[in-house]
Motif scaffolding. Structure first.
Motif, PDB file in Angstrom:
ATOM      1  N   VAL A  67      -3.450  -9.879  -7.318  1.00 14.90           N
ATOM      2  CA  VAL A  67      -4.412  -9.829  -6.223  1.00 14.90           C
ATOM      3  C   VAL A  67      -4.370 -11.136  -5.444  1.00 14.90           C
ATOM      4  O   VAL A  67      -3.895 -12.160  -5.930  1.00 14.90           O
ATOM      5  N   ALA A  68      -4.886 -11.074  -4.220  1.00 11.29           N
ATOM      6  CA  ALA A  68      -5.058 -12.240  -3.361  1.00 11.29           C
ATOM      7  C   ALA A  68      -6.324 -12.025  -2.544  1.00 11.29           C
ATOM      8  O   ALA A  68      -6.767 -10.883  -2.332  1.00 11.29           O
TER       9      ALA A  68
ATOM     10  N   THR B 271       2.837  -8.953   1.437  1.00 14.01           N
ATOM     11  CA  THR B 271       3.040  -7.943   0.389  1.00 14.01           C
ATOM     12  C   THR B 271       1.818  -7.067   0.159  1.00 14.01           C
ATOM     13  O   THR B 271       1.930  -6.025  -0.488  1.00 14.01           O
ATOM     14  N   ALA B 272       0.657  -7.458   0.677  1.00 16.02           N
ATOM     15  CA  ALA B 272      -0.539  -6.639   0.490  1.00 16.02           C
ATOM     16  C   ALA B 272      -0.605  -5.476   1.469  1.00 16.02           C
ATOM     17  O   ALA B 272      -1.256  -4.471   1.188  1.00 16.02           O
ATOM     18  N   LEU B 273       0.041  -5.594   2.601  1.00 14.85           N
ATOM     19  CA  LEU B 273      -0.007  -4.534   3.620  1.00 14.85           C
ATOM     20  C   LEU B 273       1.015  -3.460   3.289  1.00 14.85           C
ATOM     21  O   LEU B 273       2.189  -3.748   3.045  1.00 14.85           O
ATOM     22  N   ARG B 274       0.571  -2.199   3.314  1.00 13.85           N
ATOM     23  CA  ARG B 274       1.433  -1.069   3.021  1.00 13.85           C
ATOM     24  C   ARG B 274       1.372  -0.079   4.172  1.00 13.85           C
ATOM     25  O   ARG B 274       0.428  -0.091   4.971  1.00 13.85           O
TER      26      ARG B 274
ATOM     27  N   TYR C 173      -2.395   0.392   5.540  1.00 15.62           N
ATOM     28  CA  TYR C 173      -3.547   0.350   4.630  1.00 15.62           C
ATOM     29  C   TYR C 173      -3.305  -0.731   3.590  1.00 15.62           C
ATOM     30  O   TYR C 173      -2.182  -1.226   3.404  1.00 15.62           O
ATOM     31  N   VAL C 174      -4.373  -1.095   2.915  1.00 15.74           N
ATOM     32  CA  VAL C 174      -4.318  -2.035   1.793  1.00 15.74           C
ATOM     33  C   VAL C 174      -5.155  -1.468   0.657  1.00 15.74           C
ATOM     34  O   VAL C 174      -6.020  -0.614   0.869  1.00 15.74           O
ATOM     35  N   TYR C 175      -4.892  -1.941  -0.552  1.00 16.12           N
ATOM     36  CA  TYR C 175      -5.715  -1.607  -1.703  1.00 16.12           C
ATOM     37  C   TYR C 175      -6.681  -2.759  -1.948  1.00 16.12           C
ATOM     38  O   TYR C 175      -6.253  -3.899  -2.182  1.00 16.12           O
ATOM     39  N   VAL C 176      -7.974  -2.457  -1.884  1.00 15.58           N
ATOM     40  CA  VAL C 176      -9.008  -3.456  -2.098  1.00 15.58           C
ATOM     41  C   VAL C 176      -9.520  -3.329  -3.527  1.00 15.58           C
ATOM     42  O   VAL C 176      -9.759  -2.217  -4.018  1.00 15.58           O
TER      43      VAL C 176
ATOM     44  N   VAL D  92      -7.460  -8.190  -2.243  1.00 14.37           N
ATOM     45  CA  VAL D  92      -6.501  -7.120  -2.002  1.00 14.37           C
ATOM     46  C   VAL D  92      -5.395  -7.227  -3.043  1.00 14.37           C
ATOM     47  O   VAL D  92      -5.107  -8.297  -3.566  1.00 14.37           O
ATOM     48  N   ILE D  93      -4.782  -6.078  -3.329  1.00 11.01           N
ATOM     49  CA  ILE D  93      -3.723  -6.006  -4.330  1.00 11.01           C
ATOM     50  C   ILE D  93      -2.398  -6.305  -3.655  1.00 11.01           C
ATOM     51  O   ILE D  93      -2.034  -5.676  -2.654  1.00 11.01           O
ATOM     52  N   THR D  94      -1.670  -7.263  -4.212  1.00  4.91           N
ATOM     53  CA  THR D  94      -0.389  -7.680  -3.639  1.00  4.91           C
ATOM     54  C   THR D  94       0.802  -7.250  -4.482  1.00  4.91           C
ATOM     55  O   THR D  94       1.899  -7.113  -3.940  1.00  4.91           O
TER      56      THR D  94
END
Length: 491
Positions: free
Chosen positions: A91-92, A356-359, A366-369, A403-405
């Motif tokens: 995460v970051a 790396t967090a942006l998908r 989207y991102v995973y929070v 956010v998940i990286t």
């Protein structure tokens, strides 16, 4: 008469062979039964456990020794019968930062000025006062041409001027006498006018003589070849004793200005309007330009945007631009290829996350929070400007959210996750306890699972009665819910 008796000796081998065959079939049937029982014990679920099965015994072990929650064997297969294990992710934290908007391009270093030094007069080269590759300053003497012919020409022009000046002075005195006589009515007016015209003629002659004298003096000065600009001298093409002149194509030397120096690069035509508005800024407000080496890892020089061309190249759709650098350390060299980074503007307090967090998905970015430290939530966002390692999130994410990286490809929306700093299995208390943490119930469960794996592999099925000692060893740790024989009776 005696009746012959039949001997029973041949029937004995037949009976022994039939008995051996029956025993072999029985042994084979027993082995098949044992194998089937072992398969049943290793593949049945928690719901199949009876009142005296693993579930009951595991519950008893949980009351006495903090056992494995839902039963030893059932708890060991919790990831198989229920939800899978939580994925470990990196995460970051989204943060606010000043994000520079840059433009990268490949540029060519060009000298701000390049001059071929040619003599202004023709003559014999007497001296060469520079070394090849030397740095020279403007006005420095580079070569000396034989000056004697030009000194004589200057003397001749000076003598001609002095003679004509003397004649002019005599004509002026004569004109004054004629005017005196005319006032006394002793001379004709025509003689006075003729003398006045002669004076003006001699004045013109003297002016021409002075110009010729100046030209001769100037040619004499041209016998010293001076550097017109400051820079580095190239390789010379003439030697002492050669006849040189203003018509020589190669000249005496070539000087290239290195400080300041320019870098020309192409920019897309879509950026022309933005660059055109900034091209006329004051020196302190101009855009910063950085020159990198070919690996983009080292900054060679820092300068500023200087000029923009006035037309678009129709073949490439780009416009040539120029940046100027001080180049005090001579880190840039003419015709060198460099990578140019032009800082157009800076976005203040932008929300940025690692790249790396942006998908990217079918519906957009989207991102995973990370929610509550253990749940991944999919969040649609709108991306902005991106740098090498950071990307701007214009909307959909606030500063301070995590956010998940790493590991996002193994999870879905709402999935449970663990962090590298958390201990394994922290997503469920029963999972953490079933792994033992050094307790007897965990040890018994581990051995019982190994026992069942051996039985399921088609071996001698110790849990099914082949080796009762290993089963009893699994139950000897104090948690009887795990250590059973094949018949389901707790030892």
């Amino acid at each position: 008469m005696e009746t012959p008796t039949t001997s029973s000796t041949p029937s004995k081998p037949r009976a022994g062979k039939r008995a051996r065959w029956i025993r072999g079939v029985a042994a084979l049937a027993g082995m098949l039964a044992l194998g089937g029982l072992a398969w049943y014990l290793t593949h049945r679920g928690p719901a199949d456990a009876g009142p005296g099965g693993p579930g009951t015994s595991a519950a008893a072990a949980g009351q006495g020794g903090r056992g494995a929650g839902a039963g030893g064997a059932g708890g060991g297969r919790g990831g198989r019968s229920g939800r899978g294990p939580a994925a470990t992710v990196g995460v970051a934290t989204a943060e606010k930062a000043d994000l520079p908007v840059t433009l990268d391009a490949l540029g060519t270093v060009t000298a701000a000025a390049t001059t071929t030094v040619r003599p202004q007069v023709s003559g014999i080269l007497q001296k060469v006062l520079f070394k090849e590759g030397q740095m020279v300053k403007a006005g420095q003497v580079l070569a000396q041409i034989d000056a004697r012919p030009f000194e004589l020409q200057l003397m001749q022009a000076t003598g001609q001027r002095e003679r004509d000046e003397a004649q002019l002075e005599n004509a002026r005195l004569t004109l004054e006498r004629y005017r005196t006589l005319l006032s006394q009515d002793s001379i004709a007016r025509q003689d006075v006018d003729t003398q006045a015209a002669l004076v003006k003629q001699l004045q013109g002659t003297v002016t021409t003589d002075r110009a010729n004298e100046g030209t001769a003096r100037l040619n004499l000065g041209y016998t010293k070849v001076l550097a017109p600009i400051s820079g580095r001298v190239g390789l010379r093409v003439v030697d002492i004793g050669n006849l040189v002149g203003s018509g020589d194509a190669g000249g005496i030397a070539v000087i290239t200005q290195l400080a300041p120096i320019d870098v020309e690069f192409a920019v897309p035509q879509d950026r022309v309007s933005e660059l055109g508005q900034r091209a006329g800024d004051r020196a302190g407000d101009r855009m910063v330009a950085l020159a990198y080496d070919r690996t983009r890892s080292t900054v060679l020089e820092k300068g500023e945007f200087y000029a923009l061309d006035n037309q678009v190249d129709t073949q490439t759709g780009t416009v040539m631009a120029k940046a100027r650098f001080a180049n005090a350390g001579s880190s840039l060299f003419p015709s060198q290829f460099v990578n140019v980074r032009l800082e157009l503007r800076t976005i203040k307090d932008a929300v940025v996350v690692p790249v790396t967090a942006l998908r990217h998905g079918a519906s957009g970015d989207y991102v995973y929070v990370l929610q509550d430290g253990q749940t991944a939530s999919l969040r649609p966002v709108k991306r902005g400007i991106a740098t090498v390692d950071k990307v701007q999130i214009e909307s959909g994410l606030a500063a301070g959210e995590q956010v998940i990286t790493e590991g996002a490809d193994r999870i879905k929306d709402g999935a449970r996750v663990t962090l590298p700093t958390q201990r394994p299995g922290a997503d469920g208390e029963h999972a953490g306890r079933s792994r033992g943490e050094g307790r007897p119930a965990g040890e018994g469960g581990g051995k019982w699972r190994r026992h069942r794996e051996d039985a399921g592999a088609g071996g001698d099925a110790p849990g099914a009665g082949g080796d009762g000692r290993r089963t009893r060893d699994g139950a000897s740790g104090g948690a009887r819910g795990e250590g059973r024989a094949a018949d389901g009776v707790t030892r």
